[in-house]
Design an enzyme around this catalytic site. Structure first.
Site, mmCIF file in Angstrom:
data_model
loop_
_atom_site.group_PDB
_atom_site.id
_atom_site.type_symbol
_atom_site.label_atom_id
_atom_site.label_comp_id
_atom_site.label_asym_id
_atom_site.label_seq_id
_atom_site.Cartn_x
_atom_site.Cartn_y
_atom_site.Cartn_z
ATOM 1 N N HIS A 273 0.814 -1.221 0.000
ATOM 2 C CA HIS A 273 0.000 0.000 0.000
ATOM 3 C C HIS A 273 0.850 1.275 0.000
ATOM 4 O O HIS A 273 0.428 2.292 -0.539
ATOM 5 C CB HIS A 273 -0.977 -0.002 1.187
ATOM 6 C CG HIS A 273 -0.344 0.135 2.527
ATOM 7 N ND1 HIS A 273 0.253 -0.911 3.193
ATOM 8 C CD2 HIS A 273 -0.210 1.218 3.355
ATOM 9 C CE1 HIS A 273 0.710 -0.507 4.361
ATOM 10 N NE2 HIS A 273 0.449 0.783 4.478
ATOM 11 N N ASP A 274 2.031 1.224 0.580
ATOM 12 C CA ASP A 274 2.895 2.414 0.628
ATOM 13 C C ASP A 274 4.081 2.328 -0.327
ATOM 14 O O ASP A 274 5.081 3.024 -0.140
ATOM 15 C CB ASP A 274 3.423 2.635 2.053
ATOM 16 C CG ASP A 274 2.413 3.355 2.943
ATOM 17 O OD1 ASP A 274 1.535 4.053 2.388
ATOM 18 O OD2 ASP A 274 2.503 3.222 4.179
ATOM 19 N N LYS A 277 6.100 5.314 -1.688
ATOM 20 C CA LYS A 277 7.089 6.057 -0.895
ATOM 21 C C LYS A 277 8.508 5.837 -1.390
ATOM 22 O O LYS A 277 9.430 6.545 -0.949
ATOM 23 C CB LYS A 277 6.973 5.667 0.583
ATOM 24 C CG LYS A 277 5.720 6.211 1.253
ATOM 25 C CD LYS A 277 5.683 5.881 2.736
ATOM 26 C CE LYS A 277 4.453 6.489 3.400
ATOM 27 N NZ LYS A 277 4.394 6.172 4.848
ATOM 28 N N HIS A 302 2.604 9.928 -2.879
ATOM 29 C CA HIS A 302 2.992 8.505 -2.852
ATOM 30 C C HIS A 302 1.836 7.578 -3.221
ATOM 31 O O HIS A 302 2.061 6.468 -3.726
ATOM 32 C CB HIS A 302 3.555 8.121 -1.475
ATOM 33 C CG HIS A 302 2.515 7.820 -0.441
ATOM 34 N ND1 HIS A 302 1.943 8.806 0.341
ATOM 35 C CD2 HIS A 302 1.917 6.656 -0.054
ATOM 36 C CE1 HIS A 302 1.073 8.265 1.170
ATOM 37 N NE2 HIS A 302 1.030 6.956 0.955
ATOM 38 N N HIS A 333 -5.915 4.016 -0.854
ATOM 39 C CA HIS A 333 -6.035 3.763 0.586
ATOM 40 C C HIS A 333 -6.063 5.044 1.419
ATOM 41 O O HIS A 333 -6.307 4.991 2.637
ATOM 42 C CB HIS A 333 -4.917 2.821 1.074
ATOM 43 C CG HIS A 333 -3.552 3.436 1.103
ATOM 44 N ND1 HIS A 333 -2.787 3.629 -0.027
ATOM 45 C CD2 HIS A 333 -2.794 3.893 2.140
ATOM 46 C CE1 HIS A 333 -1.629 4.164 0.298
ATOM 47 N NE2 HIS A 333 -1.609 4.336 1.613
ATOM 48 N N HIS A 334 -5.825 6.204 0.787
ATOM 49 C CA HIS A 334 -5.968 7.480 1.496
ATOM 50 C C HIS A 334 -7.219 8.240 1.073
ATOM 51 O O HIS A 334 -7.400 9.403 1.463
ATOM 52 C CB HIS A 334 -4.733 8.359 1.277
ATOM 53 C CG HIS A 334 -3.560 7.946 2.106
ATOM 54 N ND1 HIS A 334 -3.553 8.012 3.482
ATOM 55 C CD2 HIS A 334 -2.343 7.450 1.749
ATOM 56 C CE1 HIS A 334 -2.388 7.580 3.938
ATOM 57 N NE2 HIS A 334 -1.642 7.228 2.912
#
Length: 416
Positions: A273-274, A277, A302, A333-334
């Site tokens: 999910h990240d 980054k 990101h 997801h954000h």
């Protein structure tokens, strides 16, 4: 059939691939059904030499082995398409009742079997035979119904594989009923094993899938190593996501969507999910203090970058379903339930379900863990943030599921 068994065992042991218990059971049951099919085909034509009790016993073993094979293959396909409940095994018991009933009926009716004289060969007919036919129609009919009813949520390759071998078995059954002297029953075990082996258990394909999962975990670990403030963020969020998915399987709202494949894909995609980054500058990613507005805008990039990275990196995967889920988790997801999230500002159920699940796990872990720029929040405050965000930041139905699992969430926190 022997070739399939030997090659499968050798390949899985060499490649260190976990074997499927149902396919292992099928490899044991199928040869016995073929063996006793051939044996009874001989004894039924030597009624004068073989006492009837012996003939009945051999036919009983044959019918039972065929029915066991039918039950095993249907359970195998159910496990592939939907998946058995692992958290509450009592829920699985009703699935076995039709199989148990058919086995009992076969035993009860074996003494009523008739040995008929055909033009080419003798053959058996009677109540136990009819039970075998009915068992096949019921079990495979139920699997076919699952495929039709849940076709929107199932991978196309699994649907095609399932339907194809059921159609072949159906044709064999029809021919066998119309022309009972043909004795095609010995073909069924081989067709079933070959179909399952090619479509589901091919070790080379499963090994490739395993490599893809390892590659995904490698990317996630690389991101976490760059962001030294996150600690076990990936492991914890994945465990929270898995917990929620297992709870959702028993919720009528989600039980069709959260099948076995969906659960596996989301679980494997959650650590990514990240991944965006990777493109975030170290001066921002590792900053010990609060970000400025300008730095925060760069950090927010990101999510979109993560989606792009997954599209470019995983575009040639064997599983387009996994790529789609991984992309949507990374990108969305954000997003917030009220539409005030980023990068696209979508709202409500326009946000993919897996991204809505990931959002809760991600925020909860972020506030419940110590970071270099702040201490961890008290556990009650962490759950209060999730509860307060229902309907604004998060999907209220998913919030309810998460809050109801509070005891298990706290237990998972302790494990990491």
């Amino acid at each position: 059939m022997a070739y399939i068994v030997v090659s499968y065992v050798k390949a899985t042991e060499k490649g260190k691939i976990t074997r499927n218990r149902w396919f292992d059971a099928l490899m044991v049951a199928a040869p016995w059904s073929v063996l006793f099919d051939g044996l009874t085909a001989w004894t039924v034509n030597h009624l004068a030499q073989i006492p009837r009790p012996v003939n009945n016993l051999l036919h009983l073993i044959f019918f039972l082995s065929m029915d066991v094979m039918i039950i095993i293959t249907s359970m195998y396909m159910y496990d592939q398409l939907v998946g058995f409940c692992k958290t509450n095994k009592k829920r699985n018991l009703p699935l076995f009742l039709p199989g148990v009933l058919s086995l009992v009926l076969i035993i009860a009716g074996i003494n009523r079997i008739e040995y008929l004289h055909g033009e080419i060969t003798n053959y058996s007919m009677g109540f136990s035979v009819y039970v075998c036919y009915a068992s096949l129609l019921f079990h495979y009919g139920a699997i076919l119904y699952l495929v039709i009813a849940r076709h929107r949520f199932l991978p196309k390759d699994k649907m095609l594989g399932t339907v194809s071998f059921i159609e072949i078995v159906g044709v064999i059954l029809v021919i066998q009923i119309i022309f009972p002297e043909v004795l095609l029953t010995s073909i069924c075990p081989t067709v079933l094993m070959l179909g399952i082996y090619i479509d589901f258990e091919n070790p080379s394909i499963r090994k490739l899938t395993q490599y893809n999962e390892e590659m995904a975990d490698g990317f996630a670990t690389m991101v976490e190593n760059r962001d030294n403030s996150t600690g076990g963020h990936i492991k914890r969020t994945r465990s929270y996501v898995n917990l929620m998915l297992h709870k959702m399987r028993h919720n009528k709202r989600y039980q069709d969507i959260v099948n076995k494949d969906y659960l596996i894909h989301v679980s494997n995609a959650a650590p990514l999910h990240d991944i965006g980054k990777i493109a975030t500058p170290d001066r921002i990613l590792q900053k010990p203090g609060k970000l400025t507005d300008e730095e925060y805008e760069i950090m927010k990039e990101h999510a979109a970058r993560g989606g792009e990275i997954i599209q470019n990196t995983f575009q040639n995967l064997e599983s387009p379903e996994f790529q789609k889920i991984a992309y949507e988790i990374a990108r969305y997801h954000h997003e917030k339930y009220n539409g005030k999230g980023y990068p696209d500002g979508i709202s409500g159920e326009r946000i993919p379900l897996h991204a809505r699940v990931m959002a809760i796990a991600d925020v909860f872990d972020a506030v419940s863990q110590k970071r270099c720029y702040r201490d961890a929040m008290p556990i009650d405050a962490c759950f209060a943030i999730i509860e307060k965000g229902a309907g604004t930041d998060f999907d209220p139905n998913l919030v309810s599921i998460f809050l109801e699992a509070r005891e298990e969430v706290e237990k998972l926190m302790g494990e990491f």
